[in-house]
Design a protein around this motif. Structure first.
Motif, PDB file in Angstrom:
ATOM      1  N   LEU A 270      19.354  70.938  18.196  1.00  0.00           N
ATOM      2  CA  LEU A 270      18.965  70.345  16.919  1.00  0.00           C
ATOM      3  C   LEU A 270      17.625  70.874  16.408  1.00  0.00           C
ATOM      4  CD1 LEU A 270      19.936  66.624  17.658  1.00  0.00           C
ATOM      5  CD2 LEU A 270      21.064  68.140  16.009  1.00  0.00           C
ATOM      6  N   SER A 271      17.016  71.768  17.171  1.00  0.00           N
ATOM      7  CA  SER A 271      15.654  72.194  16.845  1.00  0.00           C
ATOM      8  C   SER A 271      15.543  72.858  15.478  1.00  0.00           C
ATOM      9  CB  SER A 271      15.123  73.141  17.926  1.00  0.00           C
ATOM     10  OG  SER A 271      15.945  74.305  18.023  1.00  0.00           O
ATOM     11  N   GLY A 272      16.602  73.478  15.012  1.00  0.00           N
ATOM     12  CA  GLY A 272      16.535  74.144  13.714  1.00  0.00           C
ATOM     13  C   GLY A 272      17.028  73.305  12.556  1.00  0.00           C
ATOM     14  N   ASN A 273      17.362  72.033  12.835  1.00  0.00           N
ATOM     15  CA  ASN A 273      17.894  71.167  11.780  1.00  0.00           C
ATOM     16  C   ASN A 273      16.739  70.469  11.070  1.00  0.00           C
ATOM     17  OD1 ASN A 273      19.119  69.065  10.260  1.00  0.00           O
ATOM     18  ND2 ASN A 273      20.872  69.050  11.656  1.00  0.00           N
ATOM     19  N   LYS A 274      16.505  70.849   9.799  1.00  0.00           N
ATOM     20  CA  LYS A 274      15.362  70.308   9.064  1.00  0.00           C
ATOM     21  C   LYS A 274      15.544  68.843   8.697  1.00  0.00           C
ATOM     22  CE  LYS A 274      17.174  72.102   4.664  1.00  0.00           C
ATOM     23  NZ  LYS A 274      17.739  70.813   4.245  1.00  0.00           N
ATOM     24  N   ASP A 275      16.758  68.328   8.820  1.00  0.00           N
ATOM     25  CA  ASP A 275      17.024  66.931   8.465  1.00  0.00           C
ATOM     26  C   ASP A 275      16.872  65.974   9.640  1.00  0.00           C
ATOM     27  OD1 ASP A 275      17.688  67.603   5.792  1.00  0.00           O
ATOM     28  OD2 ASP A 275      19.706  68.185   6.453  1.00  0.00           O
ATOM     29  N   VAL A 276      16.593  66.518  10.827  1.00  0.00           N
ATOM     30  CA  VAL A 276      16.526  65.698  12.040  1.00  0.00           C
ATOM     31  C   VAL A 276      15.195  65.937  12.747  1.00  0.00           C
ATOM     32  CG1 VAL A 276      17.585  65.213  14.296  1.00  0.00           C
ATOM     33  CG2 VAL A 276      19.031  65.767  12.318  1.00  0.00           C
ATOM     34  N   GLU A 506      16.217  61.346  15.177  1.00  0.00           N
ATOM     35  CA  GLU A 506      16.177  60.484  13.991  1.00  0.00           C
ATOM     36  C   GLU A 506      16.361  61.335  12.738  1.00  0.00           C
ATOM     37  OE1 GLU A 506      12.377  58.632  14.061  1.00  0.00           O
ATOM     38  OE2 GLU A 506      12.636  57.742  16.051  1.00  0.00           O
ATOM     39  N   ARG A 507      17.036  60.796  11.757  1.00  0.00           N
ATOM     40  CA  ARG A 507      17.077  61.442  10.454  1.00  0.00           C
ATOM     41  C   ARG A 507      15.661  61.475   9.886  1.00  0.00           C
ATOM     42  NH1 ARG A 507      21.290  64.504   9.147  1.00  0.00           N
ATOM     43  NH2 ARG A 507      20.804  64.160   6.936  1.00  0.00           N
ATOM     44  N   GLY A 508      15.389  62.495   9.077  1.00  0.00           N
ATOM     45  CA  GLY A 508      14.035  62.722   8.600  1.00  0.00           C
ATOM     46  C   GLY A 508      13.447  61.596   7.773  1.00  0.00           C
ATOM     47  N   ASN A 509      14.298  60.753   7.187  1.00  0.00           N
ATOM     48  CA  ASN A 509      13.778  59.652   6.358  1.00  0.00           C
ATOM     49  C   ASN A 509      13.461  58.399   7.153  1.00  0.00           C
ATOM     50  OD1 ASN A 509      16.524  59.159   6.889  1.00  0.00           O
ATOM     51  ND2 ASN A 509      16.788  57.989   5.002  1.00  0.00           N
ATOM     52  N   VAL A 510      13.733  58.392   8.460  1.00  0.00           N
ATOM     53  CA  VAL A 510      13.464  57.214   9.293  1.00  0.00           C
ATOM     54  C   VAL A 510      12.003  57.224   9.734  1.00  0.00           C
ATOM     55  CG1 VAL A 510      14.015  56.028  11.452  1.00  0.00           C
ATOM     56  CG2 VAL A 510      15.842  57.063  10.085  1.00  0.00           C
ATOM     57  N   LYS A 511      11.325  56.109   9.534  1.00  0.00           N
ATOM     58  CA  LYS A 511       9.925  55.983   9.922  1.00  0.00           C
ATOM     59  C   LYS A 511       9.711  54.685  10.700  1.00  0.00           C
ATOM     60  CE  LYS A 511       9.053  59.610   7.351  1.00  0.00           C
ATOM     61  NZ  LYS A 511       8.881  60.944   7.987  1.00  0.00           N
ATOM     62  N   ASN A 512       8.755  54.731  11.630  1.00  0.00           N
ATOM     63  CA  ASN A 512       8.243  53.529  12.321  1.00  0.00           C
ATOM     64  C   ASN A 512       9.245  52.847  13.234  1.00  0.00           C
ATOM     65  OD1 ASN A 512       5.740  53.825  10.952  1.00  0.00           O
ATOM     66  ND2 ASN A 512       6.568  52.725   9.181  1.00  0.00           N
ATOM     67  N   PHE A 513      10.233  53.592  13.725  1.00  0.00           N
ATOM     68  CA  PHE A 513      11.065  53.057  14.807  1.00  0.00           C
ATOM     69  C   PHE A 513      10.248  53.136  16.090  1.00  0.00           C
ATOM     70  CE2 PHE A 513      14.074  54.087  18.308  1.00  0.00           C
ATOM     71  CZ  PHE A 513      14.720  52.862  18.362  1.00  0.00           C
ATOM     72  N   ILE A 514      10.091  52.005  16.767  1.00  0.00           N
ATOM     73  CA  ILE A 514       9.218  51.940  17.945  1.00  0.00           C
ATOM     74  C   ILE A 514      10.067  52.042  19.211  1.00  0.00           C
ATOM     75  CG2 ILE A 514       7.573  50.534  19.240  1.00  0.00           C
ATOM     76  CD1 ILE A 514       6.688  49.310  16.582  1.00  0.00           C
ATOM     77  N   LEU A 515       9.926  53.159  19.914  1.00  0.00           N
ATOM     78  CA  LEU A 515      10.605  53.356  21.203  1.00  0.00           C
ATOM     79  C   LEU A 515       9.539  53.290  22.283  1.00  0.00           C
ATOM     80  CD1 LEU A 515      13.218  54.066  22.747  1.00  0.00           C
ATOM     81  CD2 LEU A 515      12.565  56.462  22.521  1.00  0.00           C
ATOM     82  N   GLY A 516       9.358  52.102  22.845  1.00  0.00           N
ATOM     83  CA  GLY A 516       8.344  51.905  23.873  1.00  0.00           C
ATOM     84  C   GLY A 516       8.814  52.369  25.235  1.00  0.00           C
ATOM     85  N   PRO A 517       7.992  52.174  26.257  1.00  0.00           N
ATOM     86  CA  PRO A 517       8.307  52.661  27.600  1.00  0.00           C
ATOM     87  C   PRO A 517       9.335  51.831  28.347  1.00  0.00           C
ATOM     88  CG  PRO A 517       6.206  51.531  27.601  1.00  0.00           C
ATOM     89  CD  PRO A 517       6.642  51.607  26.168  1.00  0.00           C
ATOM     90  N   THR A 518       9.613  50.636  27.861  1.00  0.00           N
ATOM     91  CA  THR A 518      10.653  49.804  28.449  1.00  0.00           C
ATOM     92  C   THR A 518      11.453  49.164  27.321  1.00  0.00           C
ATOM     93  OG1 THR A 518       9.441  47.698  28.488  1.00  0.00           O
ATOM     94  CG2 THR A 518       9.075  49.211  30.344  1.00  0.00           C
ATOM     95  N   GLN A 519      12.594  48.569  27.674  1.00  0.00           N
ATOM     96  CA  GLN A 519      13.436  47.944  26.657  1.00  0.00           C
ATOM     97  C   GLN A 519      12.731  46.765  25.978  1.00  0.00           C
ATOM     98  OE1 GLN A 519      14.760  49.779  29.031  1.00  0.00           O
ATOM     99  NE2 GLN A 519      15.849  50.939  27.490  1.00  0.00           N
TER     100      GLN A 519
END
Length: 529
Positions: A270-276, A506-519
């Motif tokens: 996915l590294s070359g996908n500008k939308d992700v 994440e899609r490029g328009n997604v902001k502030n999704f918090i993925l912490g170190p535990t569930q």
């Protein structure tokens, strides 16, 4: 796996999102996330102990106190805005927030908070041990946990535990506050609403549960009464998509806003996908090899140290584990309060051979290594086999399913065994209590920590662990745990190698999704699109 079919209907738009045959573009006010959620058994916070269930509950329920999502070394206010501790460290008094409400609109009271903790003990489901260690039982919990008035919760504990540990326990899943009146309206035969709450919600978190269809989806609705304000997005749809390849297709086509279970190869693709975009978050899970000291020559600390020098840590994280793991060698993960990030061991066959010669094994030795027959464990095992051969140690790999492996480990029938470990709450005691405590090495002791599983009898180190958990001075307690980590790294029967990393697309328009170190700190409430 139990299957539950909630009675609430899902709107036509959401039904279309969940269809398996075709996907629609995600609506602007809805977050669509794809991940494997087949471990979800219950959403009752007094019962949930699987990773997916804990994550969902972290967004449905507020807790008495919480882990700071931006700094997991800190405990911050939750339902309680402040607290005090008595001079003897046994009584905690919490002042609840004024004006806080459940999703129903009813106020969150100290009676609800007290009921929630009492309920955990009385139901005695899997996570109950997290707070039963405070000395609470079905017989005494009503006296030990009580509402002084509508806004004051008071708890009393039996052991002399550090206040920081008590707060960490209350920040875990069992510290979730449920609405007493709603739950008790659904009591069936004295189950305290457990049957109903498995697939419904009665909380005050950022979202409420709209529906859960096992092995299909979870749908959450924004809670307009949340204390931090209604979330920006009106709905969250979590789709059960167990195949990473399907997840990649969804994120590429825009059928999902976030996907959670991609392999390193798929992330690279996915590294070359500008939308992700790819976000990276270190996790609290550790990967290590347990060394059973009941088997010679593993009882010799020099042999154990030699084996540490025969692992190619950097070689693995720079090849097949790239993006999945980082090198970590102590029992408390990096990024948390009291962690020790020393990397004492590197791949050094010459040093290993010198230690083995000193221990009386100049011609090397032979050992077996139990490992799961799935990726990445079998790959790690093969790397260990190859690198240890360079130091004169012949390793025979014994592959098995994970459940078979764990059964063997718990019975202490291994020599070397590759496995993982994650904390139950964000205090170093949760790991120290297992890696650095064993005072009874008999076949059937009251508890069986990891030190016991590896036959490591350590009365003196166990005293260090017991002293650390009772230390009231926070700075002294932090140093105690760092000293313990150093001791276990030097002497213990654990080759701790890696700390897991999660990569989320994440899609490029997604902001502030918090993925912490535990569930406990995977949070959707600030996410925008």
């Amino acid at each position: 796996m139990l299957h539950f079919r909630p009675g609430l209907a899902v709107a036509a738009m959401t039904t279309m999102l969940m269809a398996t045959s075709a996907f629609a573009a995600t609506p602007a006010n809805t977050l669509v996330m794809a991940k494997n959620i087949d471990d979800m058994i219950s959403l009752d916070p007094a019962e949930a102990y699987e990773l997916s269930g804990i994550e969902v509950d972290a967004n449905i329920y507020d807790r008495i106190v919480r882990i700071d999502a931006k700094d997991p070394t800190k405990i911050v206010p939750g339902v309680a805005e402040s607290w005090t501790v008595s001079d003897d460290g046994k009584t905690f008094t919490f002042k609840l927030r004024a004006g806080a409400k459940f999703a129903s609109g009813d106020p969150i009271t100290a009676d609800d908070a007290a009921f929630s903790l009492q309920r955990v003990i009385k139901l005695d489901k899997t996570p109950a041990f997290l707070i039963s260690q405070l000395g609470w039982t079905k017989d005494n919990v009503d006296q030990m946990v009580k509402a002084v008035d509508a806004s004051t919760l008071q708890i009393t504990i039996v052991p002399k535990y550090s206040p920081s540990l008590v707060l960490s326990l209350l920040s875990s899943i069992v510290g979730s506050v449920v609405e007493k009146q709603t739950v008790m309206q659904h009591d069936q035969g004295g189950d305290l609403g457990n049957g109903w709450l498995k697939a419904h919600s009665a909380g005050g978190g950022a979202f409420s549960l709209r529906s859960w269809q096992a092995n299909e989806s979870v749908v959450l609705d924004a809670n307009p009464n949340y204390r931090e304000g209604a979330p920006p997005l009106k709905r969250v749809v979590i789709r059960h998509v167990p195949e990473p390849a399907s997840q990649r297709l969804m994120i590429e086509k825009g059928d999902a806003d976030i996907v959670r279970d991609l392999t390193p190869d798929q992330v690279a693709g996915l590294s070359g996908n500008k939308d992700v975009t790819i976000s990276i978050s270190p996790q609290a899970t550790l990967h290590y090899v347990g060394l059973n000291v009941a088997h010679k020559p593993l009882d010799d600390v020099r042999v154990r140290q030699a084996l540490h020098y025969l692992v190619d840590y950097d070689g693995m994280v720079n090849s097949f584990l790239k993006g999945q793991d980082q090198v970590h060698q102590t029992f408390w993960p990096s990024g948390f309060w009291a962690s020790l990030d020393d990397k004492q061991y590197t791949f050094d066959p010459a040093k290993a051979k010198a230690l083995l010669t000193e221990a009386g094994y100049p011609n090397g030795l032979e050992l077996t290594l139990d490992a799961a027959n799935s990726s990445p464990y079998i790959n790690i095992a093969q790397s260990i086999q190859a690198s240890m051969a360079q130091g004169g140690v012949k390793v025979t790999i014994l592959p098995a399913e994970q459940k078979t492996l764990l059964t063997k480990y718990r019975a202490r029938q291994h020599q070397m065994l590759l496995v993982y470990w994650g904390p139950d709450y964000m205090d170093p005691h949760t790991n120290a209590d297992s890696f650095a405590r064993n005072t009874d090495n008999s076949d059937n002791p009251p508890t069986k920590p990891l030190a016991w599983r590896n036959s490591w009898l350590i009365p003196e180190i166990s005293k260090m662990t017991e002293a650390a958990v009772e230390e009231p001075d926070l700075a002294k307690r932090e140093q105690d745990y760092k000293d313990l980590q150093k001791t276990v790294m030097n002497e213990g029967p654990f080759i701790i190698m890696f700390q897991e990393i999660k990569q989320t697309a994440e899609r490029g328009n997604v902001k502030n999704f918090i993925l912490g170190p535990t569930q406990d700190v995977v949070l959707y409430g600030e996410t925008t699109k």
